[in-house]
Design a protein around this motif. Structure first.
Motif, PDB file in Angstrom:
ATOM      1  N   GLY A  60       0.803  -1.227   0.000  1.00  0.00           N
ATOM      2  CA  GLY A  60       0.000   0.000   0.000  1.00  0.00           C
ATOM      3  C   GLY A  60       0.827   1.262   0.000  1.00  0.00           C
ATOM      4  O   GLY A  60       0.279   2.362   0.114  1.00  0.00           O
ATOM      5  N   VAL A  61       2.145   1.150  -0.137  1.00  0.00           N
ATOM      6  CA  VAL A  61       3.035   2.310  -0.147  1.00  0.00           C
ATOM      7  C   VAL A  61       3.291   2.720  -1.596  1.00  0.00           C
ATOM      8  O   VAL A  61       3.562   1.875  -2.448  1.00  0.00           O
ATOM      9  CB  VAL A  61       4.369   1.987   0.551  1.00  0.00           C
ATOM     10  N   ALA A  62       3.195   4.020  -1.869  1.00  0.00           N
ATOM     11  CA  ALA A  62       3.395   4.534  -3.229  1.00  0.00           C
ATOM     12  C   ALA A  62       4.528   5.546  -3.234  1.00  0.00           C
ATOM     13  O   ALA A  62       4.885   6.129  -2.200  1.00  0.00           O
ATOM     14  CB  ALA A  62       2.106   5.185  -3.741  1.00  0.00           C
ATOM     15  N   ALA A  63       5.114   5.732  -4.400  1.00  0.00           N
ATOM     16  CA  ALA A  63       6.153   6.749  -4.562  1.00  0.00           C
ATOM     17  C   ALA A  63       5.595   8.106  -4.168  1.00  0.00           C
ATOM     18  O   ALA A  63       4.479   8.472  -4.526  1.00  0.00           O
ATOM     19  CB  ALA A  63       6.635   6.780  -6.009  1.00  0.00           C
ATOM     20  N   GLY A  64       6.373   8.832  -3.386  1.00  0.00           N
ATOM     21  CA  GLY A  64       5.938  10.139  -2.928  1.00  0.00           C
ATOM     22  C   GLY A  64       5.380  10.133  -1.516  1.00  0.00           C
ATOM     23  O   GLY A  64       5.233  11.196  -0.905  1.00  0.00           O
ATOM     24  N   ASP A  65       5.058   8.945  -0.968  1.00  0.00           N
ATOM     25  CA  ASP A  65       4.589   8.882   0.413  1.00  0.00           C
ATOM     26  C   ASP A  65       5.711   9.314   1.358  1.00  0.00           C
ATOM     27  O   ASP A  65       6.901   9.117   1.077  1.00  0.00           O
ATOM     28  CB  ASP A  65       4.160   7.456   0.780  1.00  0.00           C
ATOM     29  N   ASN A  71       3.457   3.994   8.773  1.00  0.00           N
ATOM     30  CA  ASN A  71       3.299   3.084   9.902  1.00  0.00           C
ATOM     31  C   ASN A  71       3.768   1.698   9.460  1.00  0.00           C
ATOM     32  O   ASN A  71       3.107   1.023   8.678  1.00  0.00           O
ATOM     33  CB  ASN A  71       1.836   3.041  10.360  1.00  0.00           C
ATOM     34  N   LYS A  72       4.937   1.289   9.944  1.00  0.00           N
ATOM     35  CA  LYS A  72       5.528   0.028   9.491  1.00  0.00           C
ATOM     36  C   LYS A  72       4.666  -1.178   9.852  1.00  0.00           C
ATOM     37  O   LYS A  72       4.637  -2.172   9.121  1.00  0.00           O
ATOM     38  CB  LYS A  72       6.937  -0.131  10.082  1.00  0.00           C
ATOM     39  N   TYR A  73       3.961  -1.093  10.970  1.00  0.00           N
ATOM     40  CA  TYR A  73       3.098  -2.211  11.376  1.00  0.00           C
ATOM     41  C   TYR A  73       1.907  -2.353  10.425  1.00  0.00           C
ATOM     42  O   TYR A  73       1.507  -3.466  10.085  1.00  0.00           O
ATOM     43  CB  TYR A  73       2.624  -2.008  12.806  1.00  0.00           C
ATOM     44  N   ASP A  74       1.353  -1.230   9.991  1.00  0.00           N
ATOM     45  CA  ASP A  74       0.259  -1.278   9.021  1.00  0.00           C
ATOM     46  C   ASP A  74       0.738  -1.862   7.698  1.00  0.00           C
ATOM     47  O   ASP A  74       0.033  -2.646   7.055  1.00  0.00           O
ATOM     48  CB  ASP A  74      -0.319   0.120   8.786  1.00  0.00           C
ATOM     49  N   VAL A  75       1.949  -1.470   7.285  1.00  0.00           N
ATOM     50  CA  VAL A  75       2.531  -2.002   6.047  1.00  0.00           C
ATOM     51  C   VAL A  75       2.664  -3.519   6.141  1.00  0.00           C
ATOM     52  O   VAL A  75       2.265  -4.261   5.235  1.00  0.00           O
ATOM     53  CB  VAL A  75       3.913  -1.356   5.774  1.00  0.00           C
ATOM     54  N   ALA A  76       3.217  -4.004   7.252  1.00  0.00           N
ATOM     55  CA  ALA A  76       3.414  -5.445   7.438  1.00  0.00           C
ATOM     56  C   ALA A  76       2.079  -6.184   7.460  1.00  0.00           C
ATOM     57  O   ALA A  76       1.934  -7.243   6.836  1.00  0.00           O
ATOM     58  CB  ALA A  76       4.185  -5.705   8.732  1.00  0.00           C
ATOM     59  N   ASN A  77       1.096  -5.644   8.152  1.00  0.00           N
ATOM     60  CA  ASN A  77      -0.218  -6.302   8.243  1.00  0.00           C
ATOM     61  C   ASN A  77      -0.897  -6.392   6.886  1.00  0.00           C
ATOM     62  O   ASN A  77      -1.522  -7.409   6.556  1.00  0.00           O
ATOM     63  CB  ASN A  77      -1.116  -5.552   9.224  1.00  0.00           C
ATOM     64  N   ARG A  78      -0.787  -5.340   6.086  1.00  0.00           N
ATOM     65  CA  ARG A  78      -1.407  -5.363   4.750  1.00  0.00           C
ATOM     66  C   ARG A  78      -0.785  -6.456   3.877  1.00  0.00           C
ATOM     67  O   ARG A  78      -1.483  -7.160   3.149  1.00  0.00           O
ATOM     68  CB  ARG A  78      -1.266  -3.995   4.081  1.00  0.00           C
ATOM     69  N   ILE A  79       0.526  -6.598   3.972  1.00  0.00           N
ATOM     70  CA  ILE A  79       1.216  -7.602   3.154  1.00  0.00           C
ATOM     71  C   ILE A  79       0.823  -9.016   3.593  1.00  0.00           C
ATOM     72  O   ILE A  79       0.529  -9.885   2.767  1.00  0.00           O
ATOM     73  CB  ILE A  79       2.739  -7.408   3.239  1.00  0.00           C
ATOM     74  N   VAL A  80       0.809  -9.257   4.902  1.00  0.00           N
ATOM     75  CA  VAL A  80       0.469 -10.587   5.421  1.00  0.00           C
ATOM     76  C   VAL A  80      -0.956 -10.979   5.043  1.00  0.00           C
ATOM     77  O   VAL A  80      -1.234 -12.128   4.676  1.00  0.00           O
ATOM     78  CB  VAL A  80       0.650 -10.629   6.951  1.00  0.00           C
ATOM     79  N   GLN A  81      -1.874 -10.034   5.120  1.00  0.00           N
ATOM     80  CA  GLN A  81      -3.267 -10.330   4.790  1.00  0.00           C
ATOM     81  C   GLN A  81      -3.444 -10.624   3.304  1.00  0.00           C
ATOM     82  O   GLN A  81      -4.242 -11.481   2.922  1.00  0.00           O
ATOM     83  CB  GLN A  81      -4.148  -9.161   5.217  1.00  0.00           C
ATOM     84  N   ALA A  82      -2.706  -9.933   2.466  1.00  0.00           N
ATOM     85  CA  ALA A  82      -2.857 -10.109   1.020  1.00  0.00           C
ATOM     86  C   ALA A  82      -2.073 -11.315   0.504  1.00  0.00           C
ATOM     87  O   ALA A  82      -2.493 -11.957  -0.470  1.00  0.00           O
ATOM     88  CB  ALA A  82      -2.410  -8.842   0.283  1.00  0.00           C
ATOM     89  N   LEU A  83      -0.953 -11.647   1.152  1.00  0.00           N
ATOM     90  CA  LEU A  83      -0.057 -12.696   0.653  1.00  0.00           C
ATOM     91  C   LEU A  83       0.211 -13.692   1.788  1.00  0.00           C
ATOM     92  O   LEU A  83       1.207 -13.576   2.517  1.00  0.00           O
ATOM     93  CB  LEU A  83       1.259 -12.067   0.162  1.00  0.00           C
TER      94      LEU A  83
END
Length: 254
Positions: A60-65, A71-83
């Protein structure tokens, strides 16, 4: 008295200017962080099943963010849920403009045949995929149990009365993965409540007590197989539950 009042006003004024200076400096730092530390590159490492692009998209991270406001925890959770095959994630910042995502994927899962198909379960007890019963032939099979409300991406759950079996199953799967032996296992059976059984290669049944030290028990098994006593054409049962020192082998005489 006038001098004291004047001195107090000077002290108050000095404190006010110091506070204002601190606020100005903090504001400048925050402005600099907001304006300059932007994501330009997302580096991904450790992946096997998934492509780097799939992981970037799932993050969910895009260039320019903003790199610091992520929030690194949100990033990790999104990846685990999707993959779901991803077991652990370590995202971190690399200044000035890079987000690094290190992932660890689970090893080969085992299958629980149920609901006119099969659920693939990782060594950590996580359901990573839903496949057909025919596809399950490529995996070791866990039998003698039924998953409650299985869903991809969630931990397995057995009925309350089988908590001991569930814990032992996950501990055994973890020990097999750590030892690099998962590929050798054709099945794990939980239908006997006094011990679990493991079908090792196409030649042996291994009986192990629930709640055992499975890393140690696997070492005992491997050492027994390395001895000349077990010939290459022999089949039978290894019973590891009877004695912590000796390994009992019951050859198949058929």
């Amino acid at each position: 008295m006038a001098k004291r009042r004047h001195s107090k006003r000077r002290r108050r004024g000095g404190f006010f200017y110091k506070l204002l200076s601190v606020l100005v400096i903090c504001g400048a730092i925050l402005l600099a962080v907001t304006l300059f530390f932007r994501v330009n590159t997302i580096e991904v490492s450790g992946q096997q099943r998934y492509s780097a692009e799939e992981i970037r998209e799932a993050s969910g991270v895009a260039a320019g963010d903003n790199l610091y406001l992520l929030n690194k925890y949100d990033v990790a959770n999104r990846i685990v849920q999707a993959l779901p095959y991803i077991e652990s994630i370590h995202p971190y910042r690399k200044l000035p403009d890079t987000l690094v995502i290190e992932v660890k994927e689970c090893g080969k899962p085992m299958a629980v045949i149920q609901d006119e198909g099969a659920w693939l379960v990782s060594a950590q007890g996580k359901i990573v995929a839903r496949i057909t019963e025919a596809e399950a032939a490529e995996y070791g099979v866990i039998s003698g149990c039924e998953l409650l409300a299985p869903s991809v991406g969630t931990p397995i759950a057995l009925a309350t009365e089988y908590v001991s079996q569930q814990t032992s199953l996950i501990q055994l799967l973890t020990a097999l993965e750590d030892a690099g032996l998962t590929e050798e296992v054709r099945g794990v059976r939980l239908d006997d409540l006094s011990y679990l059984q493991m079908d090792y290669t196409d030649r042996f049944t291994v009986r192990i007590a629930y709640g055992a030290d499975y890393a140690w028990e696997l070492q005992r098994l491997i050492k027994s197989l390395e001895k000349d006593v077990i010939q290459s054409n022999m089949t039978g049962v290894f019973d590891l539950q009877l004695d912590t020192e000796r390994v009992y082998f019951i050859p198949d005489l058929r």
